[in-house]
Design a protein around this motif. Structure first.
Motif, PDB file in Angstrom:
ATOM      1  N   GLU A 135      -8.205  55.259 -21.907  1.00 20.51           N
ATOM      2  CA  GLU A 135      -7.222  54.274 -21.428  1.00 20.51           C
ATOM      3  C   GLU A 135      -5.799  54.597 -21.875  1.00 20.51           C
ATOM      4  OE1 GLU A 135      -8.652  50.259 -21.419  1.00 20.51           O
ATOM      5  OE2 GLU A 135      -6.682  49.480 -21.975  1.00 20.51           O
ATOM      6  N   LEU A 136      -5.629  55.126 -23.089  1.00 21.87           N
ATOM      7  CA  LEU A 136      -4.282  55.330 -23.635  1.00 21.87           C
ATOM      8  C   LEU A 136      -3.776  56.762 -23.461  1.00 21.87           C
ATOM      9  CD1 LEU A 136      -4.528  53.450 -27.057  1.00 21.87           C
ATOM     10  CD2 LEU A 136      -3.851  52.531 -24.846  1.00 21.87           C
ATOM     11  N   MET A 179     -10.673  53.892 -25.625  1.00 24.50           N
ATOM     12  CA  MET A 179      -9.217  53.936 -25.812  1.00 24.50           C
ATOM     13  C   MET A 179      -8.654  55.329 -25.550  1.00 24.50           C
ATOM     14  SD  MET A 179      -7.987  51.011 -26.270  1.00 24.50           S
ATOM     15  CE  MET A 179      -9.206  50.519 -25.065  1.00 24.50           C
ATOM     16  N   ILE A 193      -2.047  59.669 -25.412  1.00 23.68           N
ATOM     17  CA  ILE A 193      -2.178  59.363 -26.846  1.00 23.68           C
ATOM     18  C   ILE A 193      -3.639  59.631 -27.215  1.00 23.68           C
ATOM     19  CG2 ILE A 193      -2.098  57.513 -28.579  1.00 23.68           C
ATOM     20  CD1 ILE A 193      -0.019  56.172 -26.593  1.00 23.68           C
ATOM     21  N   ALA A 211       0.099  50.498 -29.284  1.00 29.21           N
ATOM     22  CA  ALA A 211       0.027  51.473 -28.179  1.00 29.21           C
ATOM     23  C   ALA A 211       1.377  51.701 -27.504  1.00 29.21           C
ATOM     24  CB  ALA A 211      -1.012  51.025 -27.164  1.00 29.21           C
ATOM     25  N   ARG A 212       2.175  50.651 -27.369  1.00 24.84           N
ATOM     26  CA  ARG A 212       3.467  50.801 -26.687  1.00 24.84           C
ATOM     27  C   ARG A 212       4.516  51.442 -27.590  1.00 24.84           C
ATOM     28  NH1 ARG A 212       5.025  45.775 -26.072  1.00 24.84           N
ATOM     29  NH2 ARG A 212       3.002  44.795 -26.371  1.00 24.84           N
ATOM     30  N   VAL A 232      -7.143  59.385 -29.427  1.00 27.87           N
ATOM     31  CA  VAL A 232      -7.850  58.383 -30.234  1.00 27.87           C
ATOM     32  C   VAL A 232      -9.182  58.991 -30.690  1.00 27.87           C
ATOM     33  CG1 VAL A 232      -8.652  55.990 -30.348  1.00 27.87           C
ATOM     34  CG2 VAL A 232      -6.861  56.605 -28.716  1.00 27.87           C
ATOM     35  N   VAL A 239      -4.521  48.719 -32.024  1.00 28.34           N
ATOM     36  CA  VAL A 239      -4.256  49.469 -30.787  1.00 28.34           C
ATOM     37  C   VAL A 239      -3.430  48.624 -29.823  1.00 28.34           C
ATOM     38  CG1 VAL A 239      -5.344  50.347 -28.702  1.00 28.34           C
ATOM     39  CG2 VAL A 239      -6.223  51.036 -30.917  1.00 28.34           C
ATOM     40  N   LYS A 240      -3.807  47.362 -29.686  1.00 30.30           N
ATOM     41  CA  LYS A 240      -3.123  46.493 -28.724  1.00 30.30           C
ATOM     42  C   LYS A 240      -1.621  46.424 -29.003  1.00 30.30           C
ATOM     43  CE  LYS A 240      -3.113  41.722 -27.089  1.00 30.30           C
ATOM     44  NZ  LYS A 240      -3.651  40.382 -27.259  1.00 30.30           N
ATOM     45  N   ARG A 289       4.022  59.446 -27.906  1.00 33.46           N
ATOM     46  CA  ARG A 289       3.087  59.865 -26.847  1.00 33.46           C
ATOM     47  C   ARG A 289       2.196  61.023 -27.293  1.00 33.46           C
ATOM     48  NH1 ARG A 289       3.010  58.883 -21.419  1.00 33.46           N
ATOM     49  NH2 ARG A 289       2.807  61.024 -20.702  1.00 33.46           N
ATOM     50  N   SER A 346      -1.432  59.876 -32.458  1.00 30.61           N
ATOM     51  CA  SER A 346      -2.879  59.644 -32.473  1.00 30.61           C
ATOM     52  C   SER A 346      -3.252  58.408 -33.291  1.00 30.61           C
ATOM     53  CB  SER A 346      -3.607  60.852 -33.069  1.00 30.61           C
ATOM     54  OG  SER A 346      -3.362  60.920 -34.469  1.00 30.61           O
ATOM     55  N   PHE A 347      -4.395  57.850 -32.909  1.00 33.70           N
ATOM     56  CA  PHE A 347      -5.074  56.838 -33.723  1.00 33.70           C
ATOM     57  C   PHE A 347      -6.335  57.495 -34.299  1.00 33.70           C
ATOM     58  CE2 PHE A 347      -2.914  54.248 -30.514  1.00 33.70           C
ATOM     59  CZ  PHE A 347      -2.396  53.194 -31.262  1.00 33.70           C
TER      60      PHE A 347
END
Ligand SMILES: NC(=O)c1ccc[n+]([C@@H]2O[C@H](COP(=O)([O-])OP(=O)(O)OC[C@H]3O[C@@H](n4cnc5c(N)ncnc54)[C@H](OP(=O)(O)O)[C@@H]3O)[C@@H](O)[C@H]2O)c1
Length: 239
Positions: A162-163, A159, A166, A118-119, A168, A114-115, A123, A126-127
């Motif tokens: 936070e994301l 996540m 996107i 993510a960038r 998750v 993810v770290k 958009r 999905s994870f």
């Protein structure tokens, strides 16, 4: 469920459920990146796919490797990780090395993925991570499995918040006849476990990798599904 013109990374694609996810994503029209530690296993999965695919060996529990992987991977839409290493045994006897391996595959790997992804992930992408029914259905000798699966589910929800936007999600399998995952038990103990699960679980059977692959495609394509743990466990959490 269509994944045409989508690019999907599958970590754990060399075996079991990850291999099945790679096949299903490819059949749905995706271009698939097959990742995992063993090149040979990934090549064997690649040989089963008809559409565009790439083999990219990766130890997802090593941040340097994950960082380098995403530096060169280019744009993609979805990432699925089935990475897992078992640590079974009584807590008084389990060695630290086995516990660390379980943490590395189920906690560090999702964190690093993810770290560094993510960038770069789309958009609207999905994870999807894989936990397991021991998160909610503990059993003697499976405490570390409960811990890492529960931790991964909490991380998934964090996540999703936070994301956003996107998405998750996590998928929590019950007992699945996925090949090498249960080899560590030996044939006799594995067959006993399968038959016990099939007798007690409401679905009255063990799972097949394809059951989990279908759920993974659903998690990828449904734009309103996020922060969820999908229990695809034959009702195993109710046993
Ligand atoms: N099968 C079941 O009954 C069951 C039950 C509950 C939960 N689950 C969960 O469902 C998921 C899939 O299970 P499965 O049956 O498909 O297991 P599996 O065949 O053992 O698949 C795990 C995959 O993870 C890869 N992997 C492990 N560590 C890695 C790392 N550091 N970096 C990259 N890849 C790594 C392995 O490949 P390499 O060794 O080549 O890297 C392997 O392909 C797992 O998370 C498992 O815990 C399964």
């Amino acid at each position: 469920m269509k994944l045409e013109s989508r690019r999907v990374i599958v970590v754990g694609a060399g075996s079991g459920i990850g291999r099945s996810v790679a096949i299903a994503a490819s059949e749905a029209g995706a271009s698939v990146v097959l990742a995992g530690r063993k090149r040979e296993a990934l090549e064997a999965t690649a040989a089963l796919l008809k559409g565009p695919r790439e083999v990219r060996p990766l130890d997802a529990s090593r941040e340097d490797e994950v960082g380098a992987f995403f530096e060169t991977i280019g744009p993609f839409d979805h990432l699925v990780s089935t990475a897992s290493q078992g640590a079974s045994g009584s807590i008084t006897e389990l060695g630290t090395a086995a516990i660390e391996r379980a943490f590395a595959a189920k906690l560090w790997a999702p964190i690093f993925l993810v770290k560094h992804a993510a960038r770069r992930i789309a958009r609207e992408g999905s994870f999807t991570f894989f936990s397991g029914f021991r998160a909610v259905k503990p059993s003697p000798g499976a405490s570390i499995t409960s811990l890492v699966n529960g931790g991964l589910e909490a991380f998934t929800k964090a996540m999703a918040v936070e994301l956003a936007p996107i998405r998750v999600n996590a998928i929590s399998p019950g007992v699945v006849d996925s090949g090498s995952f249960w080899d560590r038990l030996g044939t006799e103990a594995r067959d006993r476990l399968f038959s016990d699960f099939a007798q007690k679980a409401p679905a009255r059977r063990v799972g097949q990798p394809e059951d989990l692959a279908a759920a993974t495609l659903f998690a990828m394509v449904n734009p309103f599904l996020t922060g969820t743990v999908l229990a695809v466990d034959g009702g195993g959490h109710l046993m």
